[in-house]
Design an enzyme around this catalytic site. Structure first.
Site, PDB file in Angstrom:
ATOM      1  N   ASP A 199       0.278  -4.379  -4.878  1.00 46.63           N
ATOM      2  CA  ASP A 199       0.601  -3.523  -3.734  1.00 46.63           C
ATOM      3  C   ASP A 199      -0.648  -3.005  -3.023  1.00 46.63           C
ATOM      4  O   ASP A 199      -0.550  -2.203  -2.107  1.00 46.63           O
ATOM      5  CB  ASP A 199       1.461  -2.342  -4.204  1.00 46.63           C
ATOM      6  CG  ASP A 199       2.492  -1.924  -3.175  1.00 46.63           C
ATOM      7  OD1 ASP A 199       2.704  -2.669  -2.208  1.00 46.63           O
ATOM      8  OD2 ASP A 199       3.084  -0.843  -3.335  1.00 46.63           O
ATOM      9  N   LYS A 259      -3.190  -0.567   3.226  1.00 47.60           N
ATOM     10  CA  LYS A 259      -2.475   0.056   2.113  1.00 47.60           C
ATOM     11  C   LYS A 259      -3.072  -0.445   0.809  1.00 47.60           C
ATOM     12  O   LYS A 259      -3.099  -1.646   0.548  1.00 47.60           O
ATOM     13  CB  LYS A 259      -0.989  -0.299   2.182  1.00 47.60           C
ATOM     14  CG  LYS A 259      -0.167   0.169   0.978  1.00 47.60           C
ATOM     15  CD  LYS A 259       1.253  -0.366   1.025  1.00 47.60           C
ATOM     16  CE  LYS A 259       2.033  -0.029  -0.241  1.00 47.60           C
ATOM     17  NZ  LYS A 259       3.401  -0.609  -0.226  1.00 47.60           N
ATOM     18  N   ASP A 272       9.333   5.934  -3.176  1.00 52.80           N
ATOM     19  CA  ASP A 272       8.918   4.534  -3.218  1.00 52.80           C
ATOM     20  C   ASP A 272       8.512   4.030  -1.840  1.00 52.80           C
ATOM     21  O   ASP A 272       8.114   2.876  -1.692  1.00 52.80           O
ATOM     22  CB  ASP A 272      10.045   3.668  -3.801  1.00 52.80           C
ATOM     23  CG  ASP A 272       9.551   2.317  -4.280  1.00 52.80           C
ATOM     24  OD1 ASP A 272       8.336   2.185  -4.511  1.00 52.80           O
ATOM     25  OD2 ASP A 272      10.369   1.396  -4.420  1.00 52.80           O
ATOM     26  N   ASP A 286       2.281   0.663  -8.187  1.00 51.48           N
ATOM     27  CA  ASP A 286       3.430   1.366  -7.605  1.00 51.48           C
ATOM     28  C   ASP A 286       4.574   1.440  -8.607  1.00 51.48           C
ATOM     29  O   ASP A 286       5.327   0.480  -8.780  1.00 51.48           O
ATOM     30  CB  ASP A 286       3.890   0.655  -6.322  1.00 51.48           C
ATOM     31  CG  ASP A 286       5.026   1.396  -5.632  1.00 51.48           C
ATOM     32  OD1 ASP A 286       5.259   2.575  -5.975  1.00 51.48           O
ATOM     33  OD2 ASP A 286       5.671   0.794  -4.765  1.00 51.48           O
ATOM     34  N   ARG A 318       3.542   3.932   3.585  1.00 53.68           N
ATOM     35  CA  ARG A 318       3.405   4.536   4.910  1.00 53.68           C
ATOM     36  C   ARG A 318       2.750   5.914   4.819  1.00 53.68           C
ATOM     37  O   ARG A 318       2.048   6.337   5.737  1.00 53.68           O
ATOM     38  CB  ARG A 318       4.771   4.606   5.590  1.00 53.68           C
ATOM     39  CG  ARG A 318       5.783   5.504   4.932  1.00 53.68           C
ATOM     40  CD  ARG A 318       7.214   5.247   5.350  1.00 53.68           C
ATOM     41  NE  ARG A 318       7.736   4.007   4.767  1.00 53.68           N
ATOM     42  CZ  ARG A 318       8.970   3.564   4.965  1.00 53.68           C
ATOM     43  NH1 ARG A 318       9.813   4.246   5.723  1.00 53.68           N
ATOM     44  NH2 ARG A 318       9.372   2.441   4.416  1.00 53.68           N
ATOM     45  N   GLU A 373       5.878   5.038  -0.369  1.00 55.21           N
ATOM     46  CA  GLU A 373       4.572   5.708  -0.415  1.00 55.21           C
ATOM     47  C   GLU A 373       3.525   5.028   0.458  1.00 55.21           C
ATOM     48  O   GLU A 373       2.548   5.658   0.860  1.00 55.21           O
ATOM     49  CB  GLU A 373       4.077   5.783  -1.860  1.00 55.21           C
ATOM     50  CG  GLU A 373       3.376   4.542  -2.399  1.00 55.21           C
ATOM     51  CD  GLU A 373       4.266   3.308  -2.474  1.00 55.21           C
ATOM     52  OE1 GLU A 373       3.735   2.190  -2.344  1.00 55.21           O
ATOM     53  OE2 GLU A 373       5.494   3.452  -2.653  1.00 55.21           O
ATOM     54  N   LYS A 378      10.938   2.515  -9.931  1.00 52.66           N
ATOM     55  CA  LYS A 378      11.406   1.131  -9.809  1.00 52.66           C
ATOM     56  C   LYS A 378      12.051   0.726 -11.139  1.00 52.66           C
ATOM     57  O   LYS A 378      11.370   0.241 -12.045  1.00 52.66           O
ATOM     58  CB  LYS A 378      10.246   0.209  -9.476  1.00 52.66           C
ATOM     59  CG  LYS A 378       9.685   0.400  -8.068  1.00 52.66           C
ATOM     60  CD  LYS A 378       8.543  -0.590  -7.815  1.00 52.66           C
ATOM     61  CE  LYS A 378       7.968  -0.435  -6.419  1.00 52.66           C
ATOM     62  NZ  LYS A 378       8.878  -0.880  -5.351  1.00 52.66           N
TER      63      LYS A 378
END
Length: 512
Positions: free
Chosen positions: A285, A262, A345, A267, A349, A347, A274
């Protein structure tokens, strides 16, 4: 971009005047080996006036030693039920920090072997090197790329010294790449610049790099990733990249590792933004992809035989704006599964799932393949296991082979520790479509930290949405797969990324 880690060298003489001070890492200075007898008396004298020597890092003036300075950093107990090799890492990190304050520029790290921990000296060296790392943005604006001129390592003999230097250089080189990618800010390591960095690092190396940037290709091959990229794609410097890497060792291939990382360069949470001050730190992230690149750097240095490794870095920015993907959207994955977006959020996966599907397809042609996803995926991982541990979750084929426990054992060698979780039937039920519109629900409407089994369910989603559920233990061609959540172990904010889980990977697959 050359990987210029902190220079290190070894010596068998603890009084080597090429250095300007000693950093002693030990459980008990009363039990030093004969070669270090000269360090015992000054420490005994000091302990007579200060009983804190076992609890705090102290600096002594000792004529005759390099630089007339001795920094003592005790590990504390190392043989209780709950102790592990990190005692040496932490003591070395504390020692080098104190040495820097004292002005040492050529410190000599002395960590005698310990009968309970075969790699304790190497772990101590890695602990010191972590402190000595200079962030990419700092290196690019300073004349000196290092905090000290050299880090010395005391060893008993040349053979031990050669081995530690080789491994320390390779492992730190991998962590160096990991930190550069994972720790740098979201503009310096936006997706196109990550691609440039990776291509530069692996130029003229055994690692082959391919970059996918064409939007039409991304939309066709990786529709879930393209959905997350849709908003960021309007800004050229934020556009997504899929970075593919391949290493093929000499000789007949005996095992193939297939890694998907990932790489969310930033993010925002997307439309499910967020809010409340929790967005800060989300440049980290991308540490799952950073781990993939870092492990390939270790491979490039050590060149293990009979091993093939295929990697994919999903570099995407989860931006918010008029073109961002939103909850309620239906997206059809590469495997043909209709996915209902529940929370933008979630995202991570989404950007990995189609690459995992592609790996699944390729795995059918590989020798002894094992698929992995590596991600800073859930806050629940931190809530469940704390901020310092990676979590591994195996599908049925991997679990039957004992993979998760092997990873846990490997992590203990170098202090890159794992907890084991299990994917259960409730996790699959959680992600089943709730209406006839969709096959799979991507996520619920709550943060993972507020969701029961919040770090396990995403593994089930990845299996279902990639089509890996067709390759379980009840199928004709089971495919071992493991999901690794490094949300807690990848490092603090603010702070420097740790490199988790690449030390454990190296210990397991390179037989350190």
């Amino acid at each position: 971009m050359s990987v210029r880690i902190q220079p290190i060298q070894f010596t068998t003489d603890c009084k080597d005047q090429n250095f300007d001070g000693i950093i002693l890492i030990t459980q008990n200075y009363e039990q030093l080996p004969n070669e270090l007898e000269c360090l015992k008396a000054p420490l005994q004298d000091y302990s007579a006036v200060d009983c804190c020597i076992k609890d705090e890092v102290v600096v002594l003036r000792v004529p005759g030693l390099p630089g007339n300075r001795l920094v003592c950093s005790c590990t504390g107990p190392v043989n209780r039920d709950y102790d592990d090799v990190r005692r040496f890492r932490d003591a070395a990190a504390n020692g080098i920090k104190r040495a820097l304050k004292a002005g040492l520029q050529r410190p000599l790290l002395v960590c005698p072997p310990n009968s309970s921990y075969a790699k304790n000296t190497l772990v101590a060296v890695l602990g010191a090197l972590h402190v000595l790392y200079v962030p990419l943005e700092v290196r690019e604006h300073k004349s000196s790329p290092h905090k000290v001129a050299t880090l010395g390592i005391w060893v008993k003999n040349k053979e031990q010294g050669d081995g530690i230097i080789e491994l320390a250089n390779a492992l730190e080189s991998g962590r160096f790449v990991y930190r550069d990618i994972g720790g740098s800010d979201p503009e310096r390591m936006a997706a196109p610049r990550v691609a440039e960095y990776v291509q530069s690092v692996f130029k003229d190396s055994p690692v082959k790099v391919t970059v996918v940037s064409n939007l039409n290709t991304l939309e066709k091959e990786y529709p879930c990733l393209a959905a997350v990229n849709r908003c960021a794609n309007a800004v050229p410097r934020h556009q997504a990249r899929v970075i593919k890497l391949q290493y093929c060792g000499e000789g007949p291939i005996e095992q193939t590792l297939m890694l998907v990382g990932k790489g969310i360069t930033y993010d925002t949470g997307g439309a499910d933004i967020k809010a409340g001050g929790i967005m800060a730190g989300m440049h980290g992230d991308k540490c799952g992809s950073a781990a993939v690149a870092g492990f390939f750097q270790i491979l490039a240095k050590l060149k293990p035989k009979h091993l093939k490794v295929v990697g994919a870095m999903a570099m995407v920015r989860n931006s918010v704006g008029s073109d961002c993907y939103v909850a309620d959207e239906l997206v059809v994955s590469r495997a043909g599964r209709r996915i209902r977006v529940g929370n933008t959020d979630a995202e991570g996966r989404m950007v990995m799932v189609d690459l995992l599907c592609e790996m699944k397809e390729q795995a059918l042609q590989e020798v002894s393949p094992h698929l992995f996803t590596i991600a800073t995926l859930t806050g629940h991982a931190i809530r469940a296991m704390g901020p310092k541990y990676s979590i591994i979750m195996d599908n049925g084929a991997a679990r039957r082979a004992g993979n998760d426990l092997e990873w846990q054992k490997a992590g203990e060698v170098l202090g890159d520790l794992f907890e084991v979780s299990t994917i259960r039937r409730e996790d699959y039920e959680f992600h089943k479509g709730k209406s006839e519109y969709e096959d799979i629900l991507q996520a619920n409407n709550l943060p993972s930290s507020a969701t029961p089994r919040g770090h396990q369910t995403p593994a089930a989603f990845l299996i279902m949405a990639s089509g890996l559920d067709q390759h379980g233990v009840d199928s004709a061609k089971p495919q071992p797969y493991s999901h690794i959540d490094i949300a807690g172990s990848s490092g603090p904010f603010p702070g420097v990324p740790t490199g988790a889980p690449i030390l454990a990977m190296a210990a397991k697959y390179l037989k350190l």
